[in-house]
Structure formats: structure tokens, C-alpha cells
Scaffold this motif. Structure first.
Motif, PDB file in Angstrom:
ATOM      1  N   TYR A 230       0.823  -1.208   0.000  1.00  0.00           N
ATOM      2  CA  TYR A 230       0.000   0.000   0.000  1.00  0.00           C
ATOM      3  C   TYR A 230       0.858   1.260   0.000  1.00  0.00           C
ATOM      4  CZ  TYR A 230      -3.757  -3.296   0.594  1.00  0.00           C
ATOM      5  OH  TYR A 230      -4.625  -4.344   0.388  1.00  0.00           O
ATOM      6  N   ASP A 231       2.052   1.172   0.543  1.00  0.00           N
ATOM      7  CA  ASP A 231       3.007   2.279   0.422  1.00  0.00           C
ATOM      8  C   ASP A 231       3.415   2.461  -1.039  1.00  0.00           C
ATOM      9  OD1 ASP A 231       2.859   2.566   3.141  1.00  0.00           O
ATOM     10  OD2 ASP A 231       4.819   1.667   3.562  1.00  0.00           O
ATOM     11  N   GLU A 232       3.626   1.339  -1.736  1.00  0.00           N
ATOM     12  CA  GLU A 232       4.006   1.384  -3.141  1.00  0.00           C
ATOM     13  C   GLU A 232       2.873   1.971  -4.000  1.00  0.00           C
ATOM     14  OE1 GLU A 232       7.366  -0.586  -4.598  1.00  0.00           O
ATOM     15  OE2 GLU A 232       7.347   0.972  -3.063  1.00  0.00           O
ATOM     16  N   ILE A 233       1.651   1.560  -3.704  1.00  0.00           N
ATOM     17  CA  ILE A 233       0.503   2.088  -4.433  1.00  0.00           C
ATOM     18  C   ILE A 233       0.418   3.601  -4.270  1.00  0.00           C
ATOM     19  CG2 ILE A 233      -2.030   2.142  -4.467  1.00  0.00           C
ATOM     20  CD1 ILE A 233      -1.928  -0.886  -3.821  1.00  0.00           C
ATOM     21  N   GLU A 234       0.614   4.073  -3.051  1.00  0.00           N
ATOM     22  CA  GLU A 234       0.534   5.512  -2.793  1.00  0.00           C
ATOM     23  C   GLU A 234       1.633   6.274  -3.530  1.00  0.00           C
ATOM     24  OE1 GLU A 234       0.612   8.516   1.068  1.00  0.00           O
ATOM     25  OE2 GLU A 234      -0.260   6.510   1.267  1.00  0.00           O
ATOM     26  N   LYS A 235       2.817   5.679  -3.645  1.00  0.00           N
ATOM     27  CA  LYS A 235       3.913   6.338  -4.370  1.00  0.00           C
ATOM     28  C   LYS A 235       3.641   6.395  -5.874  1.00  0.00           C
ATOM     29  CE  LYS A 235       7.472   4.823  -1.056  1.00  0.00           C
ATOM     30  NZ  LYS A 235       8.599   3.873  -0.860  1.00  0.00           N
ATOM     31  N   LEU A 236       3.044   5.335  -6.413  1.00  0.00           N
ATOM     32  CA  LEU A 236       2.841   5.252  -7.855  1.00  0.00           C
ATOM     33  C   LEU A 236       1.605   5.999  -8.344  1.00  0.00           C
ATOM     34  CD1 LEU A 236       3.759   1.518  -8.620  1.00  0.00           C
ATOM     35  CD2 LEU A 236       5.017   3.549  -9.351  1.00  0.00           C
ATOM     36  N   LEU A 237       0.627   6.168  -7.458  1.00  0.00           N
ATOM     37  CA  LEU A 237      -0.647   6.731  -7.896  1.00  0.00           C
ATOM     38  C   LEU A 237      -0.521   8.102  -8.563  1.00  0.00           C
ATOM     39  CD1 LEU A 237      -3.639   6.385  -8.204  1.00  0.00           C
ATOM     40  CD2 LEU A 237      -3.950   7.174  -5.855  1.00  0.00           C
ATOM     41  N   PRO A 238       0.322   9.028  -8.075  1.00  0.00           N
ATOM     42  CA  PRO A 238       0.422  10.327  -8.761  1.00  0.00           C
ATOM     43  C   PRO A 238       0.915  10.220 -10.206  1.00  0.00           C
ATOM     44  CG  PRO A 238       1.397  10.432  -6.567  1.00  0.00           C
ATOM     45  CD  PRO A 238       1.142   8.991  -6.849  1.00  0.00           C
ATOM     46  N   HIS A 239       1.544   9.096 -10.542  1.00  0.00           N
ATOM     47  CA  HIS A 239       2.093   8.910 -11.890  1.00  0.00           C
ATOM     48  C   HIS A 239       1.209   8.017 -12.759  1.00  0.00           C
ATOM     49  CE1 HIS A 239       5.885  10.540 -10.254  1.00  0.00           C
ATOM     50  NE2 HIS A 239       5.646   9.763  -9.210  1.00  0.00           N
ATOM     51  N   SER A 240       0.067   7.593 -12.223  1.00  0.00           N
ATOM     52  CA  SER A 240      -0.731   6.543 -12.861  1.00  0.00           C
ATOM     53  C   SER A 240      -1.828   7.108 -13.738  1.00  0.00           C
ATOM     54  CB  SER A 240      -1.338   5.627 -11.796  1.00  0.00           C
ATOM     55  OG  SER A 240      -0.316   4.998 -11.045  1.00  0.00           O
ATOM     56  N   VAL A 241      -2.059   6.422 -14.868  1.00  0.00           N
ATOM     57  CA  VAL A 241      -3.098   6.820 -15.807  1.00  0.00           C
ATOM     58  C   VAL A 241      -4.242   5.809 -15.812  1.00  0.00           C
ATOM     59  CG1 VAL A 241      -2.080   5.679 -17.838  1.00  0.00           C
ATOM     60  CG2 VAL A 241      -3.468   7.734 -18.121  1.00  0.00           C
ATOM     61  N   THR A 242      -4.005   4.611 -15.290  1.00  0.00           N
ATOM     62  CA  THR A 242      -5.032   3.603 -15.143  1.00  0.00           C
ATOM     63  C   THR A 242      -4.513   2.540 -14.183  1.00  0.00           C
ATOM     64  OG1 THR A 242      -6.619   2.174 -16.300  1.00  0.00           O
ATOM     65  CG2 THR A 242      -4.348   2.155 -17.110  1.00  0.00           C
ATOM     66  N   PRO A 261     -11.166  -0.715   1.160  1.00  0.00           N
ATOM     67  CA  PRO A 261     -11.272   0.571   1.875  1.00  0.00           C
ATOM     68  C   PRO A 261      -9.937   1.308   1.947  1.00  0.00           C
ATOM     69  CG  PRO A 261     -12.535  -1.101   3.021  1.00  0.00           C
ATOM     70  CD  PRO A 261     -11.765  -1.816   1.947  1.00  0.00           C
ATOM     71  N   ARG A 262      -8.852   0.554   2.037  1.00  0.00           N
ATOM     72  CA  ARG A 262      -7.537   1.210   2.071  1.00  0.00           C
ATOM     73  C   ARG A 262      -7.193   1.788   0.698  1.00  0.00           C
ATOM     74  NH1 ARG A 262      -2.156  -1.193   5.116  1.00  0.00           N
ATOM     75  NH2 ARG A 262      -0.905   0.709   4.956  1.00  0.00           N
ATOM     76  N   ILE A 263      -7.576   1.091  -0.361  1.00  0.00           N
ATOM     77  CA  ILE A 263      -7.403   1.628  -1.711  1.00  0.00           C
ATOM     78  C   ILE A 263      -8.165   2.943  -1.842  1.00  0.00           C
ATOM     79  CG2 ILE A 263      -7.949   1.267  -4.151  1.00  0.00           C
ATOM     80  CD1 ILE A 263      -5.617  -0.441  -3.334  1.00  0.00           C
ATOM     81  N   LYS A 264      -9.397   2.956  -1.366  1.00  0.00           N
ATOM     82  CA  LYS A 264     -10.202   4.176  -1.425  1.00  0.00           C
ATOM     83  C   LYS A 264      -9.536   5.308  -0.649  1.00  0.00           C
ATOM     84  CE  LYS A 264     -14.747   6.065  -0.205  1.00  0.00           C
ATOM     85  NZ  LYS A 264     -14.919   6.758  -1.497  1.00  0.00           N
ATOM     86  N   ALA A 265      -9.000   4.984   0.542  1.00  0.00           N
ATOM     87  CA  ALA A 265      -8.357   6.012   1.360  1.00  0.00           C
ATOM     88  C   ALA A 265      -7.147   6.607   0.643  1.00  0.00           C
ATOM     89  CB  ALA A 265      -7.947   5.426   2.709  1.00  0.00           C
ATOM     90  N   ILE A 266      -6.385   5.766  -0.050  1.00  0.00           N
ATOM     91  CA  ILE A 266      -5.216   6.256  -0.788  1.00  0.00           C
ATOM     92  C   ILE A 266      -5.658   7.157  -1.940  1.00  0.00           C
ATOM     93  CG2 ILE A 266      -3.274   5.573  -2.255  1.00  0.00           C
ATOM     94  CD1 ILE A 266      -3.056   3.024  -0.523  1.00  0.00           C
ATOM     95  N   ILE A 267      -6.693   6.743  -2.654  1.00  0.00           N
ATOM     96  CA  ILE A 267      -7.204   7.563  -3.759  1.00  0.00           C
ATOM     97  C   ILE A 267      -7.694   8.907  -3.231  1.00  0.00           C
ATOM     98  CG2 ILE A 267      -9.041   7.760  -5.474  1.00  0.00           C
ATOM     99  CD1 ILE A 267      -8.787   4.742  -5.924  1.00  0.00           C
ATOM    100  N   ASN A 268      -8.399   8.884  -2.113  1.00  0.00           N
ATOM    101  CA  ASN A 268      -8.899  10.130  -1.530  1.00  0.00           C
ATOM    102  C   ASN A 268      -7.749  11.035  -1.083  1.00  0.00           C
ATOM    103  OD1 ASN A 268     -11.529   9.360  -1.927  1.00  0.00           O
ATOM    104  ND2 ASN A 268     -11.858   8.680   0.175  1.00  0.00           N
TER     105      ASN A 268
END
Length: 307
Positions: A230-242, A261-268
Motif C-alpha cells: 500500500y506504500d508502493e501504491i501511494e507512491k505510484l498513484l500520482p504517476h498513474s493513468v489507469t 477501503p484502504r485503496i479508497k483512502a489512498i485515492i482520496n
């Protein structure tokens, strides 16, 4: 000036400042509220690999995938290139346009497609074939109405290969491909696949080196294994297109159900707008069961993440 005109003018002059102050206050409040949280718009998607076994065996067609999306309120589909029988050759326009029309008539967006390229291959002649594969499918993506061509960096290196040399060659290659992608209005979606790219740090290093806005990340939640997922997801999300949002993630070497729910929290927290495609992996024997699994996962994502 007549008395009634004088009264009307005086009233307008008195009220105008009040109206203007009210309008200004409303704008200020709207701006303040807009900064409270990221502007997020999510659409549910499907990666056709979910039905890979059935598509390869002929038990299911591309149009059947569109029907599944229509029936389960899934907004878009990533139709990987090898589900067109001519792959790796480019399908003729008539086939592409018929599929695009069928998707449109059923209210489904073809969000993109993908190829199985390998930019870490050692053989020079084969490497040129890998580059041409990506370049051939950039126009295909545009013809389908897709925004993203999903590509890979490369497979794991042999011990004899120099990672820095491969990295530098990859930078030049991706810059060249991104330039062509921009000319067609297509974004290259680089998918870290626990191969040449294993971590968010490695992926972002490559993105920074290429430095082109037409190269982004496909956030594959099932291929992040070497660092806290989930740390990795949070780092990559600003660079993600899909995305490729999978049912299970790797934690301490074990596959465990994804924490939606944790995915949602990271997106939010980080902010993201666009498609959120689900993908089921692995082979299967019972297509009806597979359909139920995909439908259930789609419902969970819609309820727990998209809202």
C-alpha cells in the motif's frame, strides 16, 4: 428625471453592492471547499485478461466481454492486443471499427489495449522488433478510441546483462515511442510487472529519466511484492493513468485479499480520476463461475471504492 425613475435607479444602486458581495462570498466559499479534498471521478473498468482462458480457447468472444460489461454496469474495457487473432500483426481497420461500434452501441468505452513487449531483450534484431510492436499498436489504440496503450519495460535480466546499459537504452526507446504516441493522442501506460521494474522507486526513476508527459504508469496492484504494497501504491498513484486492480495482493510473501477501503483512502488522499479496471488472474475451467467472481468483484469495487 421623473420621480419613479429616480426611485428605481436609487434602489438598484443600493442593492447592487449587496448582490456583488453575496456573489463574491459564494465564490470564495466554493474555492475554499474545492481545496478541501482532491477532485476525484472514478469509472469502473475491466481488463479482458479476466477472461483470458475463455478468450484464448474460443469459448468467449470480444463482443461477449462487451456484453458482460454492459450487463454489470462496467464503464470501460481494456482489450489486450492478443485477443485480436492477427496479433502481433495489426488487425485491419474494418475489424477494429466493428468492435469499436459494438462497444459504443452497448455503452462501453474501449479505454485502451496492450501489447507484450520486452525492452530488455539482449538480441539487437529482436529488440528492434519489440520497438516496432509498440509503434504498430499506437495507431491501433487511437482507432479503437482508446486513451492508453499498456506496455512493459522488460523481463528480468540475465546475469550477463548490464542493468544500467539496459536502463539507458530503455530511456531512449521510451522517449522515441512516447513522441509517436503523442502524435496519435495516445498515452503509453508503463506496467511494472515484477520484472525489470519491481518497485515504485525503480519505476519512478525510469519515468523521471524519460521525462515525457505521454508516458505514465499502469498501477498493477498484484505485481508489487518487494516493498509494503500500500506504500508502493501511494507512491505510484500520482504517476498513474489507469489500474489493474486485482483481488489479491502480496504481503510478506503471501497472497491476501486486497483491502478495498484502504485503496479508497489512498485515492482520496492522493487524488485520481479515471478508470479503475479490475482484473482476475489465473486459469479457470468454469466460465460461469468466473463470470460470477468478476461480477462480485465489480460490485465490491463499486460499493467500497467508487461509491
Amino acid at each position: 428625471m421623473k420621480r419613479r425613475d429616480l426611485l428605481r435607479t436609487s434602489a438598484a444602486m443600493t442593492l447592487a453592492p449587496l448582490w456583488m458581495r453575496s456573489f463574491e462570498n459564494t465564490n470564495v466559499k466554493a474555492e475554499e471547499h474545492a481545496n478541501d479534498e482532491p477532485n476525484i471521478r472514478l469509472k469502473l473498468g475491466l481488463n479482458a485478461f479476466t477472461f483470458n482462458t475463455a478468450l484464448i480457447d474460443g469459448e468467449m468472444t470480444r463482443n461477449d466481454v462487451i456484453d458482460f460489461c454492459r450487463d454489470h454496469q462496467i464503464d470501460g474495457v481494456d482489450m489486450t492486443g492478443y485477443y485480436f487473432q492477427q496479433y502481433p500483426e495489426v488487425p485491419d481497420d474494418r475489424l477494429l471499427f466493428e468492435f469499436k461500434r459494438y462497444a459504443f452501441e452497448n455503452g462501453v468505452t474501449v479505454s485502451g489495449t496492450g501489447v507484450k513487449n520486452n525492452f530488455s531483450v539482449a538480441d539487437a534484431e529482436q529488440f528492434q522488433h519489440e520497438i516496432q510492436l509498440v509503434k504498430n499498436w499506437i495507431p491501433v489504440t487511437a482507432k479503437l478510441g482508446g486513451d492508453v496503450l499498456r506496455i512493459f519495460s522488460g523481463r528480468r535480466l540475465a546475469k550477463s546483462q548490464d542493468r544500467r546499459a539496459i536502463f539507458d537504452r530503455m530511456v531512449t526507446t521510451l522517449q522515441d515511442c512516447a513522441k509517436m504516441a503523442a502524435d496519435h493522442g495516445v498515452i503509453l501506460g508503463l506496467q511494472p510487472h515484477h520484472d525489470f521494474l519491481k518497485t515504485a522507486e525503480q519505476t519512478i526513476e525510469l519515468l523521471d529519466a524519460v521525462d515525457d508527459p505521454w508516458l505514465k504508469v499502469v498501477l498493477d496492484t498484484g505485481s508489487l511484492r518487494d516493498e509494503p504494497v500500500y506504500d508502493e501504491i501511494e507512491k505510484l498513484l500520482p504517476h498513474s493513468v489507469t489500474w489493474q486492480l486485482k483481488k489479491d495482493t502480496w504481503i510478506d510473501g503471501n497472497l491476501v485479499p486486497v483491502d478495498l477501503p484502504r485503496i479508497k483512502a489512498i485515492i482520496n488522499k492522493v487524488g485520481y480520476s479515471g478508470f479503475l479496471p479490475l482484473e482476475l488472474t489465473g486459469s479457470f475451467d468454469d466460465l460461469r463461475q468466473r463470470r460470477r467472481q468478476a461480477a462480485d468483484f465489480a460490485t465490491s469495487i463499486r460499493d467500497e471504492v467508487i461509491g
